[in-house]
Design an enzyme around this catalytic site. Sequence first.
Site, PDB file in Angstrom:
ATOM      1  N   GLU A  53     -37.469 -25.590   1.219  1.00 16.18           N
ATOM      2  CA  GLU A  53     -36.059 -25.472   0.823  1.00 16.18           C
ATOM      3  C   GLU A  53     -35.156 -26.263   1.771  1.00 16.18           C
ATOM      4  O   GLU A  53     -35.543 -26.561   2.902  1.00 16.18           O
ATOM      5  CB  GLU A  53     -35.633 -24.009   0.808  1.00 16.18           C
ATOM      6  CG  GLU A  53     -35.771 -23.310   2.146  1.00 16.18           C
ATOM      7  CD  GLU A  53     -34.794 -22.165   2.317  1.00 16.18           C
ATOM      8  OE1 GLU A  53     -33.588 -22.372   2.101  1.00 16.18           O
ATOM      9  OE2 GLU A  53     -35.243 -21.074   2.692  1.00 16.18           O
ATOM     10  N   LYS A 112     -24.085 -24.789  -0.845  1.00 18.10           N
ATOM     11  CA  LYS A 112     -25.261 -23.904  -0.850  1.00 18.10           C
ATOM     12  C   LYS A 112     -25.523 -23.522  -2.305  1.00 18.10           C
ATOM     13  O   LYS A 112     -24.699 -22.861  -2.940  1.00 18.10           O
ATOM     14  CB  LYS A 112     -24.978 -22.675   0.018  1.00 18.10           C
ATOM     15  CG  LYS A 112     -26.102 -21.640   0.022  1.00 18.10           C
ATOM     16  CD  LYS A 112     -25.766 -20.476   0.947  1.00 18.10           C
ATOM     17  CE  LYS A 112     -26.666 -19.276   0.684  1.00 18.10           C
ATOM     18  NZ  LYS A 112     -26.307 -18.110   1.496  1.00 18.10           N
ATOM     19  N   VAL A 139     -33.888 -20.195  -1.465  1.00 22.47           N
ATOM     20  CA  VAL A 139     -35.200 -19.747  -1.939  1.00 22.47           C
ATOM     21  C   VAL A 139     -35.204 -19.678  -3.463  1.00 22.47           C
ATOM     22  O   VAL A 139     -36.140 -20.157  -4.122  1.00 22.47           O
ATOM     23  CB  VAL A 139     -35.564 -18.374  -1.325  1.00 22.47           C
ATOM     24  CG1 VAL A 139     -36.792 -17.779  -2.012  1.00 22.47           C
ATOM     25  CG2 VAL A 139     -35.806 -18.507   0.174  1.00 22.47           C
ATOM     26  N   ASP A 160     -24.224  -6.482  -2.802  1.00 18.59           N
ATOM     27  CA  ASP A 160     -24.723  -7.779  -2.347  1.00 18.59           C
ATOM     28  C   ASP A 160     -26.245  -7.777  -2.267  1.00 18.59           C
ATOM     29  O   ASP A 160     -26.841  -7.232  -1.338  1.00 18.59           O
ATOM     30  CB  ASP A 160     -24.108  -8.121  -0.982  1.00 18.59           C
ATOM     31  CG  ASP A 160     -24.408  -9.559  -0.563  1.00 18.59           C
ATOM     32  OD1 ASP A 160     -25.199 -10.247  -1.250  1.00 18.59           O
ATOM     33  OD2 ASP A 160     -23.845 -10.002   0.451  1.00 18.59           O
ATOM     34  N   SER A 177     -29.380 -10.665  -2.798  1.00 14.32           N
ATOM     35  CA  SER A 177     -29.633 -12.086  -3.008  1.00 14.32           C
ATOM     36  C   SER A 177     -30.249 -12.350  -4.381  1.00 14.32           C
ATOM     37  O   SER A 177     -31.121 -11.605  -4.848  1.00 14.32           O
ATOM     38  CB  SER A 177     -30.578 -12.612  -1.924  1.00 14.32           C
ATOM     39  OG  SER A 177     -30.904 -13.962  -2.181  1.00 14.32           O
ATOM     40  N   ALA A 178     -29.825 -13.450  -4.984  1.00 14.74           N
ATOM     41  CA  ALA A 178     -30.434 -13.899  -6.246  1.00 14.74           C
ATOM     42  C   ALA A 178     -31.885 -14.322  -6.038  1.00 14.74           C
ATOM     43  O   ALA A 178     -32.611 -14.518  -7.012  1.00 14.74           O
ATOM     44  CB  ALA A 178     -29.634 -15.062  -6.822  1.00 14.74           C
ATOM     45  N   ASP A 179     -32.315 -14.430  -4.768  1.00 16.33           N
ATOM     46  CA  ASP A 179     -33.724 -14.743  -4.512  1.00 16.33           C
ATOM     47  C   ASP A 179     -34.623 -13.739  -5.230  1.00 16.33           C
ATOM     48  O   ASP A 179     -35.665 -14.116  -5.786  1.00 16.33           O
ATOM     49  CB  ASP A 179     -34.042 -14.670  -3.005  1.00 16.33           C
ATOM     50  CG  ASP A 179     -33.407 -15.792  -2.195  1.00 16.33           C
ATOM     51  OD1 ASP A 179     -32.785 -16.685  -2.784  1.00 16.33           O
ATOM     52  OD2 ASP A 179     -33.533 -15.750  -0.959  1.00 16.33           O
ATOM     53  N   LYS A 224     -35.088 -11.545   5.883  1.00 16.88           N
ATOM     54  CA  LYS A 224     -34.329 -11.615   7.120  1.00 16.88           C
ATOM     55  C   LYS A 224     -33.949 -10.208   7.586  1.00 16.88           C
ATOM     56  O   LYS A 224     -33.546  -9.370   6.790  1.00 16.88           O
ATOM     57  CB  LYS A 224     -33.093 -12.486   6.916  1.00 16.88           C
ATOM     58  CG  LYS A 224     -33.450 -13.962   6.960  1.00 16.88           C
ATOM     59  CD  LYS A 224     -32.281 -14.828   6.612  1.00 16.88           C
ATOM     60  CE  LYS A 224     -31.858 -14.572   5.206  1.00 16.88           C
ATOM     61  NZ  LYS A 224     -32.271 -15.552   4.239  1.00 16.88           N
TER      62      LYS A 224
END
Length: 293
Positions: free
Chosen positions: A15, A76, A96, A128, A130-132, A149
Amino acid sequence: MAAALDAGRPVVALESTIVAHGLPRPDNLAVARQIEQTVRDHGAVPATIGMIGGEVVVGLDDADLERMAAGDDVAKLSARDLAPAAAAGVDGATTVASTAAIAARAGIGVFATGGLGGVHRQAETSFDESADLATLARTPVCVVCAGVKSILDVPATLERLETLGVTVVGYGTRRFPGFYLADSGHEVDWSAGSPEQVAAILDARRDHGVCGGAVVVANPLPVSEQLDPALHDRVLADGLARAAAEHVTGKQVTPHLLAHFHEATEGQSLAVNVRIILRNAELAARIAAAASP
Ligand code: PSU
Ligand code: MN
């Protein structure tokens, strides 16, 4: 890149958000090159993915990497951002989520990163996440990472990965890694002890064809290389408090907290972050070499 894929050579997707937004300048460019070299040294072809002038590029060249590393106006880009960014003709770094989606589309089966995005702390009020996670649920790719993380809510992220049907395999361990820390304190149900064992899981997944999503290979740092846990907890508490006080939200949260870590640990977290990525690049290359094309 097309020739490598056509010839069935092992390829590892990488990435570009790590380069553009996850690591501070000027180290980021050198690290980007080191990641690619590590993939080559372990028998695979690196394909760093990003957007240059509105074009999705699978296999950024050195000039592209420089553009990613230097640019103040590198967007981003998560998966949902790709179309408007392409239409606007901008430069962008892929996360990602978007890297995995593009890699799978390009026929690349293995992808190395540092740590996945996931559920943020206090997500019960901020929503919140992540769309990951949602992207990995529908993207057939093997993602090598050091867990998620540690700035995130790790147990909530593991629950969401379970709900979404994302396979999680510890590499050489049944403990889920904690990114900067070797152990997040949580367990996973499956482990693999070698690149060949991971390849066998990927083959079985393809042969059975019942689970279309990602296989996350969670590769922990050895304890001897982790960030000091006391330092980690102190810096994290401080970083979360500052992010809240400064009303940092949305896609700024992750880069903001990572930058805080790199400053507050005077580079210690940066060195650990680089080790994480290089170790994952190595393992991904070995998995790609072991996997059937
Ligand atoms: N892992 C790292 N550094 C990073 C990231 C992951 O070691 O910068 C990036 C990845 O691109 C990941 C993104 O997809 O952070 C998650 O951001 P968000 O929480 O906004 O979805
Ligand atoms: Mn987010």
